[in-house]
Design a protein around this motif. Sequence first.
Motif, PDB file in Angstrom:
ATOM      1  N   VAL A   1       0.590  -5.880  15.225  1.00 48.07           N
ATOM      2  CA  VAL A   1       0.431  -7.122  14.385  1.00 48.07           C
ATOM      3  C   VAL A   1       1.503  -7.840  14.896  1.00 48.07           C
ATOM      4  O   VAL A   1       1.392  -9.097  15.517  1.00 48.07           O
ATOM      5  CB  VAL A   1       1.026  -6.925  12.636  1.00 48.07           C
ATOM      6  N   ARG A   2       3.242  -7.210  15.503  1.00 46.96           N
ATOM      7  CA  ARG A   2       4.245  -8.292  16.163  1.00 46.96           C
ATOM      8  C   ARG A   2       3.713  -8.542  17.086  1.00 46.96           C
ATOM      9  O   ARG A   2       3.855  -9.606  17.726  1.00 46.96           O
ATOM     10  CB  ARG A   2       5.290  -7.709  16.267  1.00 46.96           C
ATOM     11  N   VAL A   3       2.911  -8.389  18.087  1.00 44.48           N
ATOM     12  CA  VAL A   3       2.947  -8.214  19.204  1.00 44.48           C
ATOM     13  C   VAL A   3       2.482  -9.399  19.711  1.00 44.48           C
ATOM     14  O   VAL A   3       2.398 -10.134  20.814  1.00 44.48           O
ATOM     15  CB  VAL A   3       2.721  -6.994  20.457  1.00 44.48           C
ATOM     16  N   PRO A   4       0.915  -9.473  19.224  1.00 46.77           N
ATOM     17  CA  PRO A   4      -0.081 -10.684  19.473  1.00 46.77           C
ATOM     18  C   PRO A   4       0.868 -12.082  18.771  1.00 46.77           C
ATOM     19  O   PRO A   4       0.647 -12.703  19.135  1.00 46.77           O
ATOM     20  CB  PRO A   4      -1.018 -10.440  18.806  1.00 46.77           C
ATOM     21  N   THR A   5       1.360 -11.803  17.464  1.00 47.74           N
ATOM     22  CA  THR A   5       2.002 -13.002  17.430  1.00 47.74           C
ATOM     23  C   THR A   5       3.005 -13.378  17.609  1.00 47.74           C
ATOM     24  O   THR A   5       3.597 -14.978  18.177  1.00 47.74           O
ATOM     25  CB  THR A   5       2.741 -11.876  15.658  1.00 47.74           C
ATOM     26  N   SER A   6       3.744 -12.448  18.822  1.00 48.67           N
ATOM     27  CA  SER A   6       4.904 -12.597  19.489  1.00 48.67           C
ATOM     28  C   SER A   6       4.683 -13.625  20.919  1.00 48.67           C
ATOM     29  O   SER A   6       4.952 -14.703  21.588  1.00 48.67           O
ATOM     30  CB  SER A   6       6.157 -11.425  20.043  1.00 48.67           C
ATOM     31  N   VAL A   7       3.639 -13.136  21.490  1.00 48.22           N
ATOM     32  CA  VAL A   7       2.705 -13.745  22.251  1.00 48.22           C
ATOM     33  C   VAL A   7       2.396 -15.129  22.026  1.00 48.22           C
ATOM     34  O   VAL A   7       2.700 -15.389  23.166  1.00 48.22           O
ATOM     35  CB  VAL A   7       1.621 -12.311  23.329  1.00 48.22           C
ATOM     36  N   VAL A   8       1.786 -15.209  21.780  1.00 52.61           N
ATOM     37  CA  VAL A   8       0.722 -16.732  20.720  1.00 52.61           C
ATOM     38  C   VAL A   8       2.785 -17.315  20.559  1.00 52.61           C
ATOM     39  O   VAL A   8       2.831 -18.871  21.132  1.00 52.61           O
ATOM     40  CB  VAL A   8       0.229 -17.011  19.573  1.00 52.61           C
ATOM     41  N   LYS A   9       3.312 -17.052  20.024  1.00 59.76           N
ATOM     42  CA  LYS A   9       3.570 -18.008  19.834  1.00 59.76           C
ATOM     43  C   LYS A   9       5.448 -18.113  20.856  1.00 59.76           C
ATOM     44  O   LYS A   9       5.745 -19.364  21.234  1.00 59.76           O
ATOM     45  CB  LYS A   9       5.574 -16.780  19.008  1.00 59.76           C
ATOM     46  N   SER A  10       5.422 -17.206  21.217  1.00 62.43           N
ATOM     47  CA  SER A  10       6.017 -17.721  22.514  1.00 62.43           C
ATOM     48  C   SER A  10       5.661 -18.833  24.130  1.00 62.43           C
ATOM     49  O   SER A  10       6.248 -19.258  24.253  1.00 62.43           O
ATOM     50  CB  SER A  10       6.574 -16.374  24.171  1.00 62.43           C
ATOM     51  N   GLN A  11       4.215 -18.258  24.044  1.00 63.73           N
ATOM     52  CA  GLN A  11       3.299 -19.550  24.533  1.00 63.73           C
ATOM     53  C   GLN A  11       3.822 -20.539  24.352  1.00 63.73           C
ATOM     54  O   GLN A  11       3.751 -21.768  24.467  1.00 63.73           O
ATOM     55  CB  GLN A  11       2.210 -19.089  24.990  1.00 63.73           C
ATOM     56  N   LEU A  12       3.928 -20.939  22.290  1.00 63.32           N
ATOM     57  CA  LEU A  12       3.551 -22.349  21.896  1.00 63.32           C
ATOM     58  C   LEU A  12       5.259 -22.812  22.090  1.00 63.32           C
ATOM     59  O   LEU A  12       4.998 -23.768  21.669  1.00 63.32           O
ATOM     60  CB  LEU A  12       3.754 -21.781  20.629  1.00 63.32           C
ATOM     61  N   GLN A  13       6.379 -21.904  22.466  1.00 68.77           N
ATOM     62  CA  GLN A  13       7.106 -22.236  22.002  1.00 68.77           C
ATOM     63  C   GLN A  13       7.801 -23.535  23.583  1.00 68.77           C
ATOM     64  O   GLN A  13       8.472 -23.801  23.842  1.00 68.77           O
ATOM     65  CB  GLN A  13       8.530 -21.112  21.975  1.00 68.77           C
ATOM     66  N   LEU A  14       6.876 -21.815  24.685  1.00 67.64           N
ATOM     67  CA  LEU A  14       7.702 -22.870  25.983  1.00 67.64           C
ATOM     68  C   LEU A  14       5.958 -24.327  26.446  1.00 67.64           C
ATOM     69  O   LEU A  14       6.068 -24.497  27.364  1.00 67.64           O
ATOM     70  CB  LEU A  14       6.683 -21.601  26.972  1.00 67.64           C
ATOM     71  N   GLN A  15       5.857 -24.412  25.236  1.00 65.78           N
ATOM     72  CA  GLN A  15       5.148 -25.567  24.877  1.00 65.78           C
ATOM     73  C   GLN A  15       3.482 -25.459  25.876  1.00 65.78           C
ATOM     74  O   GLN A  15       3.238 -26.804  26.971  1.00 65.78           O
ATOM     75  CB  GLN A  15       5.564 -27.221  25.825  1.00 65.78           C
ATOM     76  N   LEU A  16       3.540 -24.692  26.323  1.00 68.78           N
ATOM     77  CA  LEU A  16       1.912 -24.549  27.180  1.00 68.78           C
ATOM     78  C   LEU A  16       0.283 -24.881  26.519  1.00 68.78           C
ATOM     79  O   LEU A  16      -0.604 -24.629  27.445  1.00 68.78           O
ATOM     80  CB  LEU A  16       2.126 -22.740  27.896  1.00 68.78           C
ATOM     81  N   HIS A  17       0.690 -24.572  25.300  1.00 69.31           N
ATOM     82  CA  HIS A  17      -0.483 -25.143  24.923  1.00 69.31           C
ATOM     83  C   HIS A  17      -0.298 -26.248  23.632  1.00 69.31           C
ATOM     84  O   HIS A  17       0.627 -25.924  23.036  1.00 69.31           O
ATOM     85  CB  HIS A  17      -1.180 -24.413  23.893  1.00 69.31           C
ATOM     86  N   ASP A  18      -1.699 -26.739  23.331  1.00 66.96           N
ATOM     87  CA  ASP A  18      -0.931 -27.312  21.866  1.00 66.96           C
ATOM     88  C   ASP A  18      -1.541 -26.975  20.826  1.00 66.96           C
ATOM     89  O   ASP A  18      -0.781 -27.711  20.224  1.00 66.96           O
ATOM     90  CB  ASP A  18      -2.060 -28.699  22.217  1.00 66.96           C
ATOM     91  N   SER A  19      -1.788 -26.429  20.412  1.00 71.18           N
ATOM     92  CA  SER A  19      -2.227 -25.452  19.224  1.00 71.18           C
ATOM     93  C   SER A  19      -2.236 -24.489  19.591  1.00 71.18           C
ATOM     94  O   SER A  19      -2.956 -23.723  20.207  1.00 71.18           O
ATOM     95  CB  SER A  19      -3.343 -25.887  18.031  1.00 71.18           C
ATOM     96  N   THR A  20      -1.985 -23.495  17.943  1.00 71.71           N
ATOM     97  CA  THR A  20      -2.265 -21.947  18.012  1.00 71.71           C
ATOM     98  C   THR A  20      -3.737 -21.686  18.623  1.00 71.71           C
ATOM     99  O   THR A  20      -3.753 -20.535  19.468  1.00 71.71           O
ATOM    100  CB  THR A  20      -2.015 -21.270  16.159  1.00 71.71           C
ATOM    101  N   PHE A  21      -4.620 -22.547  17.946  1.00 70.49           N
ATOM    102  CA  PHE A  21      -6.179 -21.552  18.219  1.00 70.49           C
ATOM    103  C   PHE A  21      -6.294 -21.899  19.638  1.00 70.49           C
ATOM    104  O   PHE A  21      -6.488 -20.974  20.482  1.00 70.49           O
ATOM    105  CB  PHE A  21      -6.811 -22.274  17.516  1.00 70.49           C
ATOM    106  N   GLY A  22      -6.252 -23.234  20.019  1.00 71.92           N
ATOM    107  CA  GLY A  22      -6.311 -23.949  21.540  1.00 71.92           C
ATOM    108  C   GLY A  22      -5.574 -22.341  22.196  1.00 71.92           C
ATOM    109  O   GLY A  22      -6.118 -21.956  23.295  1.00 71.92           O
ATOM    110  N   CYS A  23      -3.846 -21.719  22.033  1.00 70.03           N
ATOM    111  CA  CYS A  23      -2.965 -20.288  22.675  1.00 70.03           C
ATOM    112  C   CYS A  23      -4.197 -19.519  22.670  1.00 70.03           C
ATOM    113  O   CYS A  23      -4.435 -19.038  23.673  1.00 70.03           O
ATOM    114  CB  CYS A  23      -2.206 -20.037  21.662  1.00 70.03           C
ATOM    115  N   LEU A  24      -4.702 -19.040  21.420  1.00 73.08           N
ATOM    116  CA  LEU A  24      -5.476 -17.984  21.155  1.00 73.08           C
ATOM    117  C   LEU A  24      -7.040 -17.846  21.941  1.00 73.08           C
ATOM    118  O   LEU A  24      -7.008 -17.277  22.888  1.00 73.08           O
ATOM    119  CB  LEU A  24      -5.698 -18.035  20.042  1.00 73.08           C
TER     120      LEU A  24
END
Length: 102
Positions: free
Chosen positions: A12-35
Amino acid sequence: VGVCTGVVSACVRVPTSVVKSQLQLQLHDSTFGCLREILSRSGPAGLFVGFRATVLLDVFYAVVQFAVLEQLGPPRLHSISGFFMIIEASLNKFDLSRPKGL
């Protein structure tokens, strides 16, 4: 048991952390866009980047924690009430009723 819970929680933690990291780096506009981007680019494996390192860290942590708790003895010795009993016994060694020199 501790190792198994570490692996399950990492699932559970690793996928959450991957998405969180990419959002913090502002690589994506939204959580669903990142996924959507991760899954289209790398598939489900893209969500588990760093999984092995996380599991190894969790297993190492669990082993050290278990060894330390075993060395502390029965749970009553490292409970909060046991802690205060040790502090009280230590303070009773000193005469705090009157200042020295008076």
